[in-house]
Scaffold this motif. Sequence first.
Motif, PDB file in Angstrom:
ATOM      1  N   ILE A  84       3.261  -6.117 -10.506  1.00 38.56           N
ATOM      2  CA  ILE A  84       1.924  -6.446 -10.002  1.00 38.56           C
ATOM      3  C   ILE A  84       1.943  -7.426  -8.825  1.00 38.56           C
ATOM      4  CG2 ILE A  84      -0.316  -7.447 -10.660  1.00 38.56           C
ATOM      5  CD1 ILE A  84       0.327  -6.260 -13.545  1.00 38.56           C
ATOM      6  N   PRO A  85       2.643  -8.566  -8.908  1.00 37.87           N
ATOM      7  CA  PRO A  85       2.615  -9.491  -7.767  1.00 37.87           C
ATOM      8  C   PRO A  85       3.148  -8.880  -6.475  1.00 37.87           C
ATOM      9  CG  PRO A  85       3.475 -10.588  -9.705  1.00 37.87           C
ATOM     10  CD  PRO A  85       3.386  -9.130 -10.035  1.00 37.87           C
ATOM     11  N   GLU A  86       4.185  -8.055  -6.587  1.00 40.51           N
ATOM     12  CA  GLU A  86       4.734  -7.428  -5.388  1.00 40.51           C
ATOM     13  C   GLU A  86       3.748  -6.434  -4.776  1.00 40.51           C
ATOM     14  OE1 GLU A  86       6.487  -7.949  -8.178  1.00 40.51           O
ATOM     15  OE2 GLU A  86       8.087  -9.260  -7.453  1.00 40.51           O
ATOM     16  N   LEU A  87       3.055  -5.692  -5.627  1.00 41.53           N
ATOM     17  CA  LEU A  87       2.081  -4.736  -5.108  1.00 41.53           C
ATOM     18  C   LEU A  87       0.900  -5.459  -4.464  1.00 41.53           C
ATOM     19  CD1 LEU A  87       2.080  -1.875  -7.762  1.00 41.53           C
ATOM     20  CD2 LEU A  87       3.720  -2.406  -5.940  1.00 41.53           C
ATOM     21  N   ASN A  95      -3.695  -6.042   4.550  1.00 40.48           N
ATOM     22  CA  ASN A  95      -5.059  -6.488   4.822  1.00 40.48           C
ATOM     23  C   ASN A  95      -5.134  -7.687   5.749  1.00 40.48           C
ATOM     24  OD1 ASN A  95      -5.995  -4.438   3.161  1.00 40.48           O
ATOM     25  ND2 ASN A  95      -6.077  -5.755   1.364  1.00 40.48           N
ATOM     26  N   LEU A  96      -4.190  -8.610   5.615  1.00 43.65           N
ATOM     27  CA  LEU A  96      -4.251  -9.832   6.413  1.00 43.65           C
ATOM     28  C   LEU A  96      -3.588  -9.691   7.779  1.00 43.65           C
ATOM     29  CD1 LEU A  96      -3.467 -12.477   3.652  1.00 43.65           C
ATOM     30  CD2 LEU A  96      -5.693 -11.903   4.627  1.00 43.65           C
ATOM     31  N   PHE A  97      -2.504  -8.911   7.819  1.00 45.53           N
ATOM     32  CA  PHE A  97      -1.703  -8.862   9.045  1.00 45.53           C
ATOM     33  C   PHE A  97      -1.608  -7.464   9.644  1.00 45.53           C
ATOM     34  CE2 PHE A  97       0.078 -12.145   6.194  1.00 45.53           C
ATOM     35  CZ  PHE A  97      -0.374 -13.257   6.894  1.00 45.53           C
ATOM     36  N   ASN A  98      -2.345  -6.509   9.051  1.00 46.38           N
ATOM     37  CA  ASN A  98      -2.295  -5.128   9.498  1.00 46.38           C
ATOM     38  C   ASN A  98      -0.845  -4.624   9.561  1.00 46.38           C
ATOM     39  OD1 ASN A  98      -3.561  -2.733  10.196  1.00 46.38           O
ATOM     40  ND2 ASN A  98      -3.434  -3.156  12.387  1.00 46.38           N
ATOM     41  N   ASP A  99      -0.055  -5.050   8.600  1.00 45.37           N
ATOM     42  CA  ASP A  99       1.367  -4.721   8.545  1.00 45.37           C
ATOM     43  C   ASP A  99       1.547  -3.317   7.984  1.00 45.37           C
ATOM     44  OD1 ASP A  99       4.088  -4.537   8.161  1.00 45.37           O
ATOM     45  OD2 ASP A  99       4.220  -6.193   6.740  1.00 45.37           O
ATOM     46  N   MET A 100       1.797  -2.367   8.852  1.00 49.21           N
ATOM     47  CA  MET A 100       1.960  -0.988   8.409  1.00 49.21           C
ATOM     48  C   MET A 100       3.290  -0.799   7.663  1.00 49.21           C
ATOM     49  SD  MET A 100      -0.960  -0.208   9.094  1.00 49.21           S
ATOM     50  CE  MET A 100      -1.038   1.428   8.447  1.00 49.21           C
ATOM     51  N   GLY A 101       4.218  -1.732   7.815  1.00 49.74           N
ATOM     52  CA  GLY A 101       5.466  -1.691   7.063  1.00 49.74           C
ATOM     53  C   GLY A 101       5.257  -1.972   5.586  1.00 49.74           C
ATOM     54  N   SER A 102       4.073  -2.431   5.241  1.00 47.11           N
ATOM     55  CA  SER A 102       3.793  -2.728   3.837  1.00 47.11           C
ATOM     56  C   SER A 102       3.849  -1.469   2.976  1.00 47.11           C
ATOM     57  CB  SER A 102       2.434  -3.427   3.702  1.00 47.11           C
ATOM     58  OG  SER A 102       1.403  -2.599   4.203  1.00 47.11           O
ATOM     59  N   ALA A 103       3.572  -0.320   3.553  1.00 45.00           N
ATOM     60  CA  ALA A 103       3.657   0.929   2.791  1.00 45.00           C
ATOM     61  C   ALA A 103       5.107   1.226   2.409  1.00 45.00           C
ATOM     62  CB  ALA A 103       3.074   2.087   3.596  1.00 45.00           C
ATOM     63  N   THR A 104       6.020   0.920   3.312  1.00 44.29           N
ATOM     64  CA  THR A 104       7.444   1.107   3.009  1.00 44.29           C
ATOM     65  C   THR A 104       7.859   0.166   1.893  1.00 44.29           C
ATOM     66  OG1 THR A 104       7.898   1.767   5.287  1.00 44.29           O
ATOM     67  CG2 THR A 104       9.776   1.012   3.980  1.00 44.29           C
ATOM     68  N   TYR A 105       7.435  -1.082   1.977  1.00 48.17           N
ATOM     69  CA  TYR A 105       7.774  -2.048   0.938  1.00 48.17           C
ATOM     70  C   TYR A 105       7.145  -1.644  -0.398  1.00 48.17           C
ATOM     71  CZ  TYR A 105       8.559  -6.468  -1.435  1.00 48.17           C
ATOM     72  OH  TYR A 105       8.950  -7.416  -2.344  1.00 48.17           O
ATOM     73  N   TYR A 106       5.939  -1.106  -0.358  1.00 44.71           N
ATOM     74  CA  TYR A 106       5.294  -0.611  -1.571  1.00 44.71           C
ATOM     75  C   TYR A 106       6.173   0.457  -2.218  1.00 44.71           C
ATOM     76  CZ  TYR A 106       1.759   1.395  -4.674  1.00 44.71           C
ATOM     77  OH  TYR A 106       1.084   1.838  -5.781  1.00 44.71           O
ATOM     78  N   GLY A 107       6.687   1.351  -1.403  1.00 39.65           N
ATOM     79  CA  GLY A 107       7.570   2.397  -1.915  1.00 39.65           C
ATOM     80  C   GLY A 107       8.817   1.825  -2.566  1.00 39.65           C
ATOM     81  N   ILE A 108       9.362   0.780  -1.973  1.00 41.79           N
ATOM     82  CA  ILE A 108      10.547   0.121  -2.539  1.00 41.79           C
ATOM     83  C   ILE A 108      10.198  -0.538  -3.869  1.00 41.79           C
ATOM     84  CG2 ILE A 108      12.168  -1.790  -2.201  1.00 41.79           C
ATOM     85  CD1 ILE A 108      12.023  -1.074   0.854  1.00 41.79           C
ATOM     86  N   CYS A 109       9.042  -1.182  -3.924  1.00 38.07           N
ATOM     87  CA  CYS A 109       8.617  -1.903  -5.134  1.00 38.07           C
ATOM     88  C   CYS A 109       8.296  -0.975  -6.296  1.00 38.07           C
ATOM     89  CB  CYS A 109       7.390  -2.772  -4.841  1.00 38.07           C
ATOM     90  SG  CYS A 109       7.721  -4.144  -3.748  1.00 38.07           S
ATOM     91  N   THR A 110       8.066   0.287  -6.016  1.00 36.05           N
ATOM     92  CA  THR A 110       7.678   1.225  -7.077  1.00 36.05           C
ATOM     93  C   THR A 110       8.812   2.201  -7.423  1.00 36.05           C
ATOM     94  OG1 THR A 110       6.621   2.674  -5.420  1.00 36.05           O
ATOM     95  CG2 THR A 110       5.219   1.067  -6.546  1.00 36.05           C
ATOM     96  N   ARG A 111      10.021   1.878  -7.024  1.00 41.49           N
ATOM     97  CA  ARG A 111      11.192   2.697  -7.368  1.00 41.49           C
ATOM     98  C   ARG A 111      11.861   2.166  -8.618  1.00 41.49           C
ATOM     99  NH1 ARG A 111      14.067   2.535  -1.602  1.00 41.49           N
ATOM    100  NH2 ARG A 111      12.601   3.835  -0.477  1.00 41.49           N
ATOM    101  N   GLY A 112      12.777   2.937  -9.120  1.00 37.33           N
ATOM    102  CA  GLY A 112      13.651   2.474 -10.199  1.00 37.33           C
ATOM    103  C   GLY A 112      12.935   2.125 -11.486  1.00 37.33           C
ATOM    104  N   GLY A 113      11.945   2.904 -11.846  1.00 35.44           N
ATOM    105  CA  GLY A 113      11.257   2.666 -13.109  1.00 35.44           C
ATOM    106  C   GLY A 113      10.082   1.716 -13.025  1.00 35.44           C
ATOM    107  N   HIS A 114       9.788   1.207 -11.841  1.00 37.24           N
ATOM    108  CA  HIS A 114       8.620   0.334 -11.663  1.00 37.24           C
ATOM    109  C   HIS A 114       7.424   1.190 -11.291  1.00 37.24           C
ATOM    110  CE1 HIS A 114      10.887  -3.342 -12.043  1.00 37.24           C
ATOM    111  NE2 HIS A 114      11.804  -2.808 -11.253  1.00 37.24           N
TER     112      HIS A 114
END
Length: 153
Positions: A84-87, A95-114
């Motif tokens: 939850i905190p990572e998501l 939302n704050l920085f318009n960081d489009m790389g956040s989608a990639t990080y989201y994908g990383i955070c939801t791998r491996g059983g998360h």
Amino acid sequence: MEGSPAGYALRFAASFEGVGMVLSGMSDPAQMEENLGLFRSFRALSPVEWQAVSKARKALAGLKSIGCTGCRYCVDGCPKAISIPELFACANSRNLFNDMGSATYYGICTRGGHGKAADCIGCGKCEASCPQHLPIRQLLAQVSAQFDTPAKE
């Protein structure tokens, strides 16, 4: 004004009338020395510093962000192993920085059983353990709408 952000935070907490103890997390001897020095010659926040705190509070309140502190108390009981905190950090980054790389990080955070935000079953265990009293289920639905919904062409 001089001092570290942590020093200002400690002075802020200790400046309220009736406060007898302030707890601080420290990770090295230098931080401990800073804290000890701060309280050896403690001075409460000045009127100018209180004004700065008020301005910062108003600015932060206007941001579209999730006020998660990353304590992770919500994660232990999650039956879907949602980080939850990572998501929430991904959503804040977008939302704050318009960081489009956040989608990639989201994908990383939801791998491996998360789990993804969309995997939330709404059991509420996370909310029962959140010291910030965040509406986590509602916020996960918003995060899911941002990251789990396929982009429309």
